[in-house]
Design an enzyme around this catalytic site. Sequence first.
Site, PDB file in Angstrom:
ATOM      1  N   CYS A 137       0.724  -0.847   0.281  1.00  0.00           N
ATOM      2  CA  CYS A 137       0.121  -0.208  -0.112  1.00  0.00           C
ATOM      3  C   CYS A 137       0.751   0.930   0.329  1.00  0.00           C
ATOM      4  CB  CYS A 137      -0.434  -0.130   1.207  1.00  0.00           C
ATOM      5  SG  CYS A 137      -0.001  -0.679   2.723  1.00  0.00           S
TER       6      CYS A 137
ATOM      7  N   LYS B 136       1.954  -3.910  -8.574  1.00  0.00           N
ATOM      8  CA  LYS B 136       2.950  -3.485  -8.888  1.00  0.00           C
ATOM      9  C   LYS B 136       4.137  -3.265  -8.272  1.00  0.00           C
ATOM     10  CE  LYS B 136       4.698  -0.329 -12.814  1.00  0.00           C
ATOM     11  NZ  LYS B 136       4.824  -2.119 -13.787  1.00  0.00           N
TER      12      LYS B 136
HETATM   13  N1  GLU Z   1      -1.457  -4.082   8.749  1.00  0.00           N
HETATM   14  C1  GLU Z   1      -2.288  -3.025   8.285  1.00  0.00           C
HETATM   15  C2  GLU Z   1      -3.521  -3.132   8.128  1.00  0.00           C
HETATM   16  O1  GLU Z   1      -4.052  -4.203   8.875  1.00  0.00           O
HETATM   17  C3  GLU Z   1      -1.874  -1.874   7.159  1.00  0.00           C
HETATM   18  C4  GLU Z   1      -1.570  -2.874   6.057  1.00  0.00           C
HETATM   19  C5  GLU Z   1      -1.185  -1.485   5.317  1.00  0.00           C
HETATM   20  O2  GLU Z   1      -2.095  -1.591   4.519  1.00  0.00           O
HETATM   21  O3  GLU Z   1       0.497  -1.933   4.906  1.00  0.00           O
HETATM   22  O4  GLU Z   1      -4.266  -2.560   9.143  1.00  0.00           O
END
Ligand code: GLU
Length: 632
Positions: A44, A624
């Site tokens: 993300c 990606k």
């Molecule tokens: N582990 C976090 C969650 O589940 C963030 C995951 C992420 O978007 O990197 O909220």
Amino acid sequence: MSFLLPVGITSYQAELPKVFSSNSIGCLSAIPTSINGRRWINICGIFGYIGKQNASEVVLAGLKRLEYRGYDSWGIAILADQIKINKKVGAIGDLNQALNLPKSSIGVGHTRWATHGGVTDINAHPHFSTDKSFCLAQNGIVENYQKLKDDLLKKGYKFQTETDTEVIVRLIEEKLKKTRDLKEAVRQAFLELSGRNTVIILTKYGRIIAARNGSPLVVGVNNKEIFFSSDTLSFAPFADKIVVIDNGQMVYYNGKLNVIDIKSGKSLPYRLEKIDFHSSKVDKEGYDHFMLKEIHESPYVINQIVNRAESQFENFIKAVKQAKNVYTIGSGTAGVAASQIAFYLRVFAKIKAQSVIGADIFEYYDLLSKDDLIIAPSQSGETADVLEVLEIAKKRKVKIASLVNMPGSTMTRMSDFRFMSFAGPEICVMSTKVFTSQIAWGYLLGKVISGKGKVGRENLKILSQEMERYLDAQSNHELIKKLAKRLGKSKDIFLLGKYQNFNIIKEGMIKIIEGSYIHAHGIPAGDLKHYAITLMEKGVPVVVVVSEDVAKGDVLNAVNQVKARGATVIGISSTSHPSFDHYIPVPNTGETQAIMNIIPLQLLAYYMAVELGHNVDKPRNIAKSVTVKYYN
Ligand code: GLU
């Protein structure tokens, strides 16, 4: 046809003192590669902004440019009279949603890929502290979140969400009880987290604090504004310099940018790197999809390789020649490129190069030693599978060369020899032009090592012209479109090729799978008779790539075998053959033929994706910048 200018980074000595040696990899090697067999997943993005523009709009635009990394929900927080958060499941909203938030000069945002807790509005980031004095978003996973959560629950903390991220927020609150300084509380809390986590925090006092241990973090700067992000591309049009934050470092802005070593709490000087940002225009320029636009940019990226690569080759070539073992390593499409680079090294330079895929957990073979050399092509330079191998290799003093497209990446920073693809932003999740640039680079490397660099460059120039002509001819598109329509109805698609085209059909297979979600199977032509021949029956589509090379006879032999069993043969070749049911002509470009041959396969995958109504630039379930590890 118009092209983007290249992305390039040049080292820029800022007014601030320089500390990082060019080989610095920060605390990267201190990170465990796996804990109890559990690996990380983070695909993300985070974004932060401080400046005169309306923060919610800038952050929203930044998140949109991070979209390609993959996400299931998103959120923005800005500071007006107090912190206001807007977060939602699903596609990143339009400007109206950003405008729901009051005007502000500071804000943060997040695209989430849920790992702990369902995909819900409340679980989306950022998460508020109990007194709403700050909010936090995280990329990554808190591996020890359950233990931390249990301790915090015992201490009376309440949790609103099921995420591991909220644990970081409460832990910071706990630390704040003793130290009244938020950045110190963040530092202390961060030291207790295990896993790979990068966080961004917005405070009600108008500060942004970010800390990195795993997922990428880059700060963009111009005269008036500061950007914090997971990649350079997201703030590309607005900033002209970047500071890459290494693992184990945090950064905050209080009228001045400060970088801190998380372990010691000490301030670190930092280096600003100048970026050539003309490059970073990210729009489709009249094409229906980024994928088609990016395929059309392939001739241009080949020229970039011709113009830029060789001047940097000198010392590298010495190292390649001296190395005891040369390994090429990559993941997904870059793994195929790695294999083709090794092929060119073997064929032209007579170097016994061997390719390995990142996911093979190569480090466990325990083969690497200080006289070895690794060549790692990667679009993002952040691929976790490959970074893991490189971390071990670095410890063992193996020489590392990387070929990366995204400026400011971890892989580039940890390399002894740093090459850039100069392919410009690649937005479609399916890699096309970057793959082409990687294998063109491999071809040139092989030629330069063999003392035929000049011929290699000339051949690539001719290839670039032929490829441009091919792509500009509408008839080629019409033909492939028609075949895509037919193939879109298949259950399985087979691809056959050998020698220079073996990796090409493998990459064609990957593209077809990604674009069409139809099962495809790339088979080395000579291996067909050993097993896959059982699958040949009437009407089965077989795409075969035949070139004017030593393998031609064998490949045509395999074609006859599938044809005899009723398969429908689609031939990609510079000459037609009687056993082709459908013929896709390509120009004969000699030694660079394999690089030419990938283009019709990429177009085939593209038109299949369009025909089937798929989301071309974002195929389902893949992202990606695959800093993804398996997670269980
Ligand atoms: N582990 C976090 C969650 O589940 C963030 C995951 C992420 O978007 O990197 O909220």
